[in-house]
Design a protein around this motif. Structure first.
Motif, short mmCIF file in Angstrom:
data_model
loop_
_atom_site.label_atom_id
_atom_site.label_comp_id
_atom_site.label_asym_id
_atom_site.label_seq_id
_atom_site.Cartn_x
_atom_site.Cartn_y
_atom_site.Cartn_z
N LEU A 159 62.40 57.98 35.84
CA LEU A 159 61.82 56.81 36.51
C LEU A 159 62.60 56.48 37.77
N SER A 160 63.93 56.61 37.68
CA SER A 160 64.76 56.26 38.82
C SER A 160 64.98 57.44 39.75
N LYS A 161 64.30 58.53 39.52
CA LYS A 161 64.42 59.76 40.33
C LYS A 161 65.90 60.07 40.50
N ILE A 162 66.55 60.38 39.39
CA ILE A 162 67.99 60.46 39.36
C ILE A 162 68.57 61.51 40.30
N LYS A 163 67.84 62.58 40.50
CA LYS A 163 68.36 63.63 41.39
C LYS A 163 68.37 63.14 42.83
N LEU A 164 67.29 62.45 43.20
CA LEU A 164 67.23 61.90 44.55
C LEU A 164 68.31 60.84 44.72
N THR A 165 68.49 60.02 43.69
CA THR A 165 69.53 58.99 43.72
C THR A 165 70.89 59.63 43.91
N ALA A 166 71.14 60.73 43.21
CA ALA A 166 72.43 61.43 43.34
C ALA A 166 72.63 61.91 44.77
N LEU A 167 71.58 62.40 45.39
CA LEU A 167 71.67 62.85 46.78
C LEU A 167 71.97 61.68 47.70
N VAL A 168 71.31 60.56 47.45
CA VAL A 168 71.52 59.36 48.27
C VAL A 168 72.97 58.89 48.14
N VAL A 169 73.47 58.87 46.91
CA VAL A 169 74.86 58.43 46.68
C VAL A 169 75.84 59.39 47.35
N SER A 170 75.51 60.67 47.36
CA SER A 170 76.42 61.62 48.01
C SER A 170 76.43 61.42 49.52
N THR A 171 75.30 61.02 50.11
CA THR A 171 75.32 60.75 51.56
C THR A 171 76.12 59.48 51.84
N THR A 172 76.03 58.51 50.93
CA THR A 172 76.84 57.28 51.08
C THR A 172 78.32 57.62 50.98
N SER A 173 78.66 58.47 50.03
CA SER A 173 80.06 58.87 49.87
C SER A 173 80.56 59.59 51.10
N ALA A 174 79.70 60.42 51.67
CA ALA A 174 80.08 61.14 52.89
C ALA A 174 80.34 60.13 54.02
N GLY A 175 79.49 59.13 54.12
CA GLY A 175 79.67 58.09 55.14
C GLY A 175 80.98 57.35 54.93
N PHE A 176 81.28 57.07 53.69
CA PHE A 176 82.52 56.37 53.36
C PHE A 176 83.72 57.22 53.71
N ALA A 177 83.65 58.49 53.35
CA ALA A 177 84.79 59.38 53.57
C ALA A 177 85.01 59.68 55.05
N LEU A 178 83.92 59.68 55.82
CA LEU A 178 84.04 60.00 57.24
C LEU A 178 84.53 58.82 58.07
#
Lengths: 443, 195
Positions: A159-178
């Protein structure tokens, strides 16, 4: 596969008269034009309904079909047409070949009414065991709408499209790390969790809105709400239970700017992008913004401000969305048209390909701008050039060939291109305390 | 084929009834090949949920609308609110079924007509030299998809509006029903503890 009518009829003649007539009648019906056969199906439908209605009425409310009958199949297939694009030629040929082969129907119709009654009864005796086999097959496909606790995690994941959510969170993490500054682990975890929850909420609401449309598209027909595995109420409750803590976590655990971006993104996705999909092609640009915001959120979580670096990162994600989505939508044009979705690939195919190519090239430009804004070293545009050139090449091929093959290649390339690009960015990150090593190659 | 026109009246009807339901049953092995002429009997009429079940049942996707039909359970002590919800869901289901079945059939019919007319305009037959079905390429089909979308735009807009309204209404009523049930359970518990 289809035996000749003659061998089958000779086999049946050794059986009862009714069986033979049943077979001939069946062959006759097969030859009828679609519309007429439809009419006959309605008659049969109502007859069966009358028999079962009194029994069913007490326990269950049934759905009366006035117009069209239902067809039970393990997998829904498009209604047969002689001109279907993707239909196997063998299947198509079978339909056409059967039409001229029958010439027998004149025989049963010349009989008298009382003989027909006898045939009817005999036919119904033959029908029963075959019908029962089909019935049990149908019955197995009916599922009780009862939620089991052990199914809930997998249902909510879908329901929460967990794979897409994981991708979104990884882009957020990349933004945080950069983002510049020391890496704060607690802040990082809170940001990731908050963004993940916000994404789950947005995806659930999106599925809640789109149930009948999802049912009609092959890509989305197995979603939980479509299959009735979860009720719409539960989906909304789940979305609320994700959105509230998620945004609260971002606002009070990280900073208000990130919280505001989070709630804005949820709103943009559920209330702008989702309805806009059926109104105008502008939905693709709105959707690209939705995809660009998470890394910006990661950056603002780390620095607390919306500066040039955040916008560049957002820009990279924004540009990436176009080759990714336009290539995906190319293969779904028929589904989109039938479902009433306004997508570039349907209404403006040339624009669709042009925009995809344009943004592949923009990725090269944005990668070059990264060291200019002091986000990465100059090594980054150099080492990312091969993958950026490759995706641009595939974008060019898609632009020129405009076929399914090139669109699929571009889509699958975009799936690994983004994580790799972000990884390269991370390895080439500009470190302020290593100013002497500015021109060094990444570790 | 001429002998089976509907004008044959009483002669046709009994034949058709037995054959169409029997035909479907006897065609189990060939179902995949000739789906256009399969059995007409509705799964809703044939399927009956077990007596002891007190939940709704959901079936396989409908051939025309691709929507899954739901058989709604009517509990013994159904409250007026629950009844209203069930009727709303029932009505929405029928409305949805009607819309999508019509939509899909119209789409496929118009698509066939489009392909046929384009092939004729090109002077091509229904089959190519190799014997394969003649198809149009994606660019040509795109004209049809675009035309279909723009032609049905208003219809889609009004459907969207109605669907969103109904969806919200159903979910809202589900919420009310859930609260009502919780409230009743609490009251029952209170009665038990007090007595």
């Amino acid at each position: 596969m289809a035996a000749s009518p003659h061998t089958l009829s000779s086999r049946l003649l050794t059986g009862s008269v009714g069986g033979c007539i049943w077979y001939l009648e069946r062959r006759a019906i097969q030859g009828l034009p679609h519309r007429v056969a439809h009419l006959f199906r309605n008659v049969n439908n109502q007859w069966v309904m009358a028999q079962h209605l009194s029994f069913l009425k007490r326990m269950y409310v049934t759905q009366l079909h006035r117009g069209l009958s239902q067809q039970v199949k393990p997998k829904p297939e498009p209604s047969a047409s002689p001109f279907l694009e993707h239909m196997s030629s063998g299947q198509a040929r079978a339909e056409v070949d059967e039409l001229p082969s029958f010439s027998v129907p004149s025989l049963p119709l010349s009989r008298k009414p009382d003989e027909e009654l006898m045939e009817l009864e005999a036919a119904s005796i033959v029908e029963r065991p075959l019908d029962m086999a089909k019935e049990t097959k149908e019955e197995k496909q009916w599922k009780e709408m009862k939620l089991h606790a052990d199914d809930l995690p997998s249902i909510l994941a879908r329901l929460s499209k967990i794979k897409l959510t994981a991708l979104v969170v990884s882009t957020t993490s990349a933004g945080f790390a950069l983002a510049p500054g020391p890496f704060d682990w607690p802040c990082f975890l809170l940001t990731s969790l908050g963004t993940g929850l916000a994404s789950c909420a947005a995806n659930s609401i999106n599925q809640f809105f789109e149930v009948p449309f999802d049912s009609n598209m092959n890509r989305t027909k197995n979603r939980p709400l479509v299959r009735g595995q979860i009720s719409p109420l539960l989906a909304v409750c789940f979305a609320t239970c994700c959105a509230v803590p998620g945004v609260a976590l971002l606002t009070w655990g990280v900073n208000p700017l990130t919280g505001a971006l989070g709630i804005f993104n949820i709103f943009l996705y559920t209330c702008c992008y989702t309805p806009l999909k059926r109104i105008s092609i502008a939905n693709t640009w709105v959707g690209a913004v939705v995809g660009a915001i998470p890394p910006v959120m990661g950056w603002t979580a780390a620095t607390g401000s919306l500066d040039a670096g955040a916008l560049l990162l957002g820009g990279i994600l924004y540009s990436w969305q176009f080759p990714h989505f336009n290539a995906l939508s190319w293969g779904l044009r028929e589904d989109y048209s039938r479902g009433g979705y306004c997508m570039m690939s349907v209404t403006h195919p040339a624009l669709c390909r042009r925009v995809a190519l344009r943004h592949c090239l923009a990725l090269i430009a944005l990668s070059t701008a990264a060291p200019v804004l002091d986000i990465t070293t100059w090594a980054f545009p150099i080492i990312s050039l091969p993958i950026n050139l490759y995706i641009s090449y595939l974008g060019f091929r898609f632009y020129v060939d405009a076929d399914r093959r090139s669109s699929r290649k571009l889509f699958f390339c975009s799936l690994w291109h983004l994580p790799l690009l972000l990884l390269l960015m991370l390895t080439c990150k500009q470190r302020p305390d290593q100013e002497g090593d500015k021109g060094e190659a990444p570790s | 084929m001429a002998a089976l026109r509907p004008g044959s009246g009483a002669l046709v009807r009994p034949l058709v009834r037995s054959s169409s339901s029997g035909g479907g049953g006897g065609r189990l092995a060939r179902e995949r090949g000739t789906e256009r002429r399969d059995a007409a009997s509705s799964p809703v009429s044939r399927f009956c949920p077990p007596r002891q079940s007190c939940h709704d049942w959901i079936g396989p996707p409908d051939k025309y609308s691709n929507l899954r039909p739901v058989l709604f359970h009517v509990p013994e002590n159904e409250s007026p609110l629950e009844q209203r919800l069930r009727e709303l869901r029932q009505e929405t289901q029928e409305w949805n079924q009607q819309f999508w079945a019509n939509q899909n059939l119209t789409f496929n019919k118009e698509k066939e007509e489009f392909i046929y007319s384009r092939l004729q305009a090109k002077g091509l037959g229904l089959r190519t030299e190799s014997g394969q079905r003649a198809t149009l390429d994606a660019e040509e089909m795109a004209d049809f998809y675009k035309e279909f979308l723009s032609k049905n735009f208003r219809k889609h807009m009004s459907y969207n509006r109605d669907w969103y309204k109904r969806n919200f209404a159903i979910t809202f009523f589900m919420g009310k029903v859930a609260l009502e049930r919780m409230w009743n359970k609490l009251r029952q518990k209170q009665k038990k503890t007090s007595s």
